[in-house]
Motif scaffolding. Structure first.
Motif, PDB file in Angstrom:
ATOM      1  N   ASP A   1       0.836  -1.198   0.000  1.00 13.44           N
ATOM      2  CA  ASP A   1       0.000   0.000   0.000  1.00 13.44           C
ATOM      3  C   ASP A   1       0.870   1.247   0.000  1.00 13.44           C
ATOM      4  O   ASP A   1       2.106   1.168  -0.063  1.00 13.44           O
ATOM      5  CB  ASP A   1      -0.988  -0.015   1.175  1.00 13.44           C
ATOM      6  CG  ASP A   1      -0.314   0.096   2.542  1.00 13.44           C
ATOM      7  OD1 ASP A   1       0.867   0.501   2.610  1.00 13.44           O
ATOM      8  OD2 ASP A   1      -0.978  -0.221   3.562  1.00 13.44           O
TER       9      ASP A   1
ATOM     10  N   LEU B   1       1.754   3.226   2.256  1.00 13.88           N
ATOM     11  CA  LEU B   1       2.662   3.372   3.392  1.00 13.88           C
ATOM     12  C   LEU B   1       3.763   2.324   3.388  1.00 13.88           C
ATOM     13  O   LEU B   1       4.618   2.300   4.273  1.00 13.88           O
ATOM     14  CB  LEU B   1       1.876   3.286   4.706  1.00 13.88           C
ATOM     15  CG  LEU B   1       0.852   4.402   4.950  1.00 13.88           C
ATOM     16  CD1 LEU B   1       0.113   4.169   6.260  1.00 13.88           C
ATOM     17  CD2 LEU B   1       1.529   5.762   4.949  1.00 13.88           C
TER      18      LEU B   1
ATOM     19  N   ASN C   1       3.244  -1.000   3.583  1.00 11.03           N
ATOM     20  CA  ASN C   1       2.868  -2.262   4.219  1.00 11.03           C
ATOM     21  C   ASN C   1       2.572  -3.314   3.163  1.00 11.03           C
ATOM     22  O   ASN C   1       1.978  -3.010   2.112  1.00 11.03           O
ATOM     23  CB  ASN C   1       1.653  -2.076   5.125  1.00 11.03           C
ATOM     24  CG  ASN C   1       2.032  -1.456   6.454  1.00 11.03           C
ATOM     25  OD1 ASN C   1       3.119  -1.673   6.968  1.00 11.03           O
ATOM     26  ND2 ASN C   1       1.128  -0.667   7.021  1.00 11.03           N
TER      27      ASN C   1
ATOM     28  N   TYR D   1       0.900  -6.950   1.780  1.00  5.13           N
ATOM     29  CA  TYR D   1      -0.279  -7.803   1.919  1.00  5.13           C
ATOM     30  C   TYR D   1      -0.127  -8.988   0.970  1.00  5.13           C
ATOM     31  O   TYR D   1       0.527  -8.888  -0.073  1.00  5.13           O
ATOM     32  CB  TYR D   1      -1.565  -7.044   1.558  1.00  5.13           C
ATOM     33  CG  TYR D   1      -1.785  -5.771   2.342  1.00  5.13           C
ATOM     34  CD1 TYR D   1      -2.597  -5.759   3.462  1.00  5.13           C
ATOM     35  CD2 TYR D   1      -1.170  -4.582   1.959  1.00  5.13           C
ATOM     36  CE1 TYR D   1      -2.802  -4.596   4.193  1.00  5.13           C
ATOM     37  CE2 TYR D   1      -1.359  -3.414   2.681  1.00  5.13           C
ATOM     38  CZ  TYR D   1      -2.171  -3.421   3.795  1.00  5.13           C
ATOM     39  OH  TYR D   1      -2.365  -2.269   4.508  1.00  5.13           O
TER      40      TYR D   1
ATOM     41  N   ASP E   1      -6.112  -8.283   5.536  1.00  6.89           N
ATOM     42  CA  ASP E   1      -5.327  -7.260   6.231  1.00  6.89           C
ATOM     43  C   ASP E   1      -5.101  -7.713   7.677  1.00  6.89           C
ATOM     44  O   ASP E   1      -6.008  -7.641   8.507  1.00  6.89           O
ATOM     45  CB  ASP E   1      -6.104  -5.942   6.191  1.00  6.89           C
ATOM     46  CG  ASP E   1      -5.358  -4.785   6.830  1.00  6.89           C
ATOM     47  OD1 ASP E   1      -4.210  -4.984   7.254  1.00  6.89           O
ATOM     48  OD2 ASP E   1      -5.934  -3.683   6.899  1.00  6.89           O
TER      49      ASP E   1
ATOM     50  N   LEU F   1      -4.099  -7.592  11.407  1.00  6.13           N
ATOM     51  CA  LEU F   1      -4.058  -6.490  12.362  1.00  6.13           C
ATOM     52  C   LEU F   1      -3.062  -6.767  13.488  1.00  6.13           C
ATOM     53  O   LEU F   1      -2.897  -7.912  13.913  1.00  6.13           O
ATOM     54  CB  LEU F   1      -5.438  -6.254  12.975  1.00  6.13           C
ATOM     55  CG  LEU F   1      -6.610  -6.100  11.996  1.00  6.13           C
ATOM     56  CD1 LEU F   1      -7.887  -5.807  12.768  1.00  6.13           C
ATOM     57  CD2 LEU F   1      -6.330  -5.005  10.986  1.00  6.13           C
TER      58      LEU F   1
ATOM     59  N   ASN G   1      -2.819  -3.661  19.997  1.00  8.32           N
ATOM     60  CA  ASN G   1      -2.279  -2.673  20.922  1.00  8.32           C
ATOM     61  C   ASN G   1      -2.577  -3.185  22.324  1.00  8.32           C
ATOM     62  O   ASN G   1      -3.737  -3.280  22.741  1.00  8.32           O
ATOM     63  CB  ASN G   1      -2.930  -1.311  20.698  1.00  8.32           C
ATOM     64  CG  ASN G   1      -2.609  -0.753  19.326  1.00  8.32           C
ATOM     65  OD1 ASN G   1      -1.492  -0.891  18.852  1.00  8.32           O
ATOM     66  ND2 ASN G   1      -3.605  -0.142  18.678  1.00  8.32           N
TER      67      ASN G   1
ATOM     68  N   GLY H   1      -9.697  -1.077   9.827  1.00  7.24           N
ATOM     69  CA  GLY H   1      -9.939   0.069   8.962  1.00  7.24           C
ATOM     70  C   GLY H   1     -11.345  -0.044   8.427  1.00  7.24           C
ATOM     71  O   GLY H   1     -11.975  -1.095   8.477  1.00  7.24           O
TER      72      GLY H   1
ATOM     73  N   SER I   1      -6.355  -0.960   7.493  1.00  9.52           N
ATOM     74  CA  SER I   1      -6.252  -0.673   8.923  1.00  9.52           C
ATOM     75  C   SER I   1      -5.111   0.277   9.262  1.00  9.52           C
ATOM     76  O   SER I   1      -5.124   0.917  10.316  1.00  9.52           O
ATOM     77  CB  SER I   1      -6.071  -1.975   9.707  1.00  9.52           C
ATOM     78  OG  SER I   1      -4.864  -2.623   9.327  1.00  9.52           O
ATOM     79  N   ASP I   2      -4.088   0.383   8.399  1.00  6.65           N
ATOM     80  CA  ASP I   2      -2.958   1.265   8.719  1.00  6.65           C
ATOM     81  C   ASP I   2      -3.198   2.701   8.302  1.00  6.65           C
ATOM     82  O   ASP I   2      -2.332   3.558   8.479  1.00  6.65           O
ATOM     83  CB  ASP I   2      -1.670   0.736   8.075  1.00  6.65           C
ATOM     84  CG  ASP I   2      -1.733   0.720   6.549  1.00  6.65           C
ATOM     85  OD1 ASP I   2      -2.805   1.019   5.980  1.00  6.65           O
ATOM     86  OD2 ASP I   2      -0.703   0.391   5.913  1.00  6.65           O
TER      87      ASP I   2
ATOM     88  N   ALA J   1      -3.583   3.787   5.223  1.00  6.00           N
ATOM     89  CA  ALA J   1      -3.012   4.110   3.916  1.00  6.00           C
ATOM     90  C   ALA J   1      -4.111   4.490   2.940  1.00  6.00           C
ATOM     91  O   ALA J   1      -5.304   4.236   3.168  1.00  6.00           O
ATOM     92  CB  ALA J   1      -2.223   2.910   3.374  1.00  6.00           C
TER      93      ALA J   1
END
Length: 511
Positions: free
Chosen positions: A185, A187, A189, A191, A213, A215, A218, A233, A352-353, A355
């Motif tokens: 993507d 950014l 990342n 996939y 995607d 994840l 956290n 996302g 999710s990031d 992007a």
């Protein structure tokens, strides 16, 4: 007296020749040094009378150095395997400078300064044509050649991909084949995009392009209370969905204090994160585990509990455009007839990031117009290769200088980027150049203004990276010239001593 002056001119000229030869020999190991040779001419003549036929009787007045010529022929390239070294073979000079002062040199023993600029051994910038996004602009003004040491190449999102696959024409309706390809993507990342082919009828297959995607959790804790948060996302107005490949495992003590592990319940394709959270909560309750599982439609899954740990992956399906699914039709020879062009506008949103939405074209046809997908009877369906044009970010690794002077930087992500091209200069009258030391030459009115270009154009030479041009001094020839100059010097010295003896005898006659 002329008797002394004439041999003294010879001594002076011979001294210049000896100095020039000595300079050649002392620079025989100097990178890019060009040997010189001294040429003499008679000085001037004085008419002392005429012959009976009227021919003038002239007396010579000695010799002089009329020119010191430089041999600009090539020296041999010596391999050094040093990135910053470059040897020039053929016509021309490297263009170097400092501010408004532009010089020419054959000495390619370059290095890098603290700013990553390519410089000469005496600190001058090596000049070249700049590059933008890997494309060199030879019409732009010259600029110092900059090497991106310590810099990071930004990522590039995948916007085209291709897959070479053979589908089994004898497969049963409902049989499928899946092939994976790594894409990136905006950014950087990565996939694992998946293309699934499913037989729907004779000579007809459907395709489905998905982009799971994965994840990252956290985690936070307060005493024995642990919390895991997974942020999905989402695109506007579309609930986040959980991919069936999700393999989340939760471990926590049950009501009796015994550590218990449960696996996430089975997931139906397209299941929302809210539904998944409710099913997961039910599974935990059934196992006697006191834990909280909540989710928002926007896409945040939160799992909290005492001494709770998780393993495995939570995977979401980014929202795909309509063109991510479709039909493939083959003719009786196994050639793809529909679609007849590449599939464009395959878009995935809600990464999710955070992007940008991914928009890709599926290249179904090669440069020669043949399809990368074929259908053959009695062959197992298989994917043989895949291609895509995206990449992650990467730190600078090294650089090379090509034969045309193009400077190419290599990054640790495997990508290469042209960052400039060394400029070459040449003049009409090489002998008019003024040597300024350190292997540098300055143009003069006699040499004419330097014409700037690139390797291989306008008669300019080529370059060899990781090498240095040796001097073109021929030691055998220099020794021969040294003997000749020595003999000439001795002869003129003898003339002086002879005239000195004659003069002394003349003085003695007077006395």
């Amino acid at each position: 007296m002329a008797s002394f002056y004439i041999p003294l001119t010879g001594l002076n000229a011979d001294s210049t020749a000896l100095n020039t030869i000595a300079n050649n020999l002392s620079n025989m190991n100097t990178t890019g040094y060009k040997s010189q040779s001294v040429n003499f001419s008679d000085l001037f003549y004085q008419q002392v009378g005429e012959a009976g036929s009227g021919d003038p009787i002239q007396r010579g007045s000695g010799t002089q150095v009329c020119s010191i010529e430089t041999d600009f022929s090539n020296g041999s390239p010596n391999t050094t395997n040093v990135d910053t070294n470059v040897a020039l073979q053929g016509n021309g000079f490297f263009v170097v400078g400092n501010g408004d002062n532009t010089l020419l040199t054959r000495d390619g023993d370059f290095s890098l300064d603290l700013n990553g600029n390519l410089i000469t051994s005496n600190g001058l910038n090596v000049m070249g044509f700049p590059a933008t996004n890997g494309t060199v602009n030879t019409n732009a003004p010259l600029a110092p050649v900059h090497i991106p040491v310590g810099e990071v190449e930004p990522p590039s999102a995948t916007n085209t991909f291709g897959m070479t696959a053979t589908l089994n024409a004898a497969a049963n309706v409902g049989d499928s084949l899946s092939g994976k390809i790594q894409v990136f993507d905006s950014l950087g990342n990565a996939y694992q995009a998946q293309v699934t082919y499913t037989k729907t009828a004779t000579n007809t297959w459907s395709y489905n392009v998905t982009l799971p995607d994965t994840l990252a959790a956290n985690s936070s804790s307060a005493g024995t209370m642990n919390t895991q948060v997974y942020n999905f996302g989402s695109s506007a107005g579309t609930p986040a969905t959980v991919d069936p490949a999700t393999s989340l495992t939760i471990t926590a003590p049950n009501a009796g204090g015994i550590s218990t592990t449960i696996n996430a319940p089975g997931i139906v394709a397209g299941e929302s994160v809210v539904t998944y959270a409710a099913d997961l909560q039910s599974a935990l309750t059934a196992a006697g585990i006191t834990a909280s599982v909540t989710a928002t439609a926007a896409g945040q899954l939160t799992i909290s509990g005492t001494n709770l740990t998780t393993s495995g992956s939570v995977i979401q399906d980014p929202v795909a455009s309509a063109t991510a699914t479709g039909s493939l039709t083959f003719d009786s020879n196994g050639n793809l007839v529909s679609p007849s062009t590449d599939v464009t506008g395959i878009t995935f949103s809600g990464l999710s990031d955070g992007a940008s939405n991914m928009s890709m074209t599926w290249n179904l046809f090669g440069a020669d117009g043949s399809s990368t997908l074929t259908q053959v009877v009695d062959q197992s369906s298989s994917v043989s290769s895949s291609t895509q044009n995206g990449f992650a970010s990467g730190n600078y690794n090294s650089f090379t200088i090509g034969s045309d002077g193009t400077v190419t930087a290599t990054f640790k992500n495997g990508q290469k980027l042209n960052v400039g091209q060394l400029a070459l200069g040449n003049v009409v009258n090489l002998q008019g150049l003024e040597a300024t030391g350190n292997g540098d030459y300055e143009t003069t009115l006699a040499s004419g203004t330097a014409t700037i270009g690139v390797s291989g154009t306008s008669g300019l030479g080529t370059m060899q990276g990781g090498a240095l041009e040796a001097s073109n001094v021929n030691i055998s020839a220099e020794f021969s010239e040294l003997i000749i100059a020595q003999r000439a010097f001795e002869a003129n010295s003898k003339a002086v001593t002879t005239f000195d003896t004659i003069t002394q005898e003349t003085i003695n006659m007077i006395h």
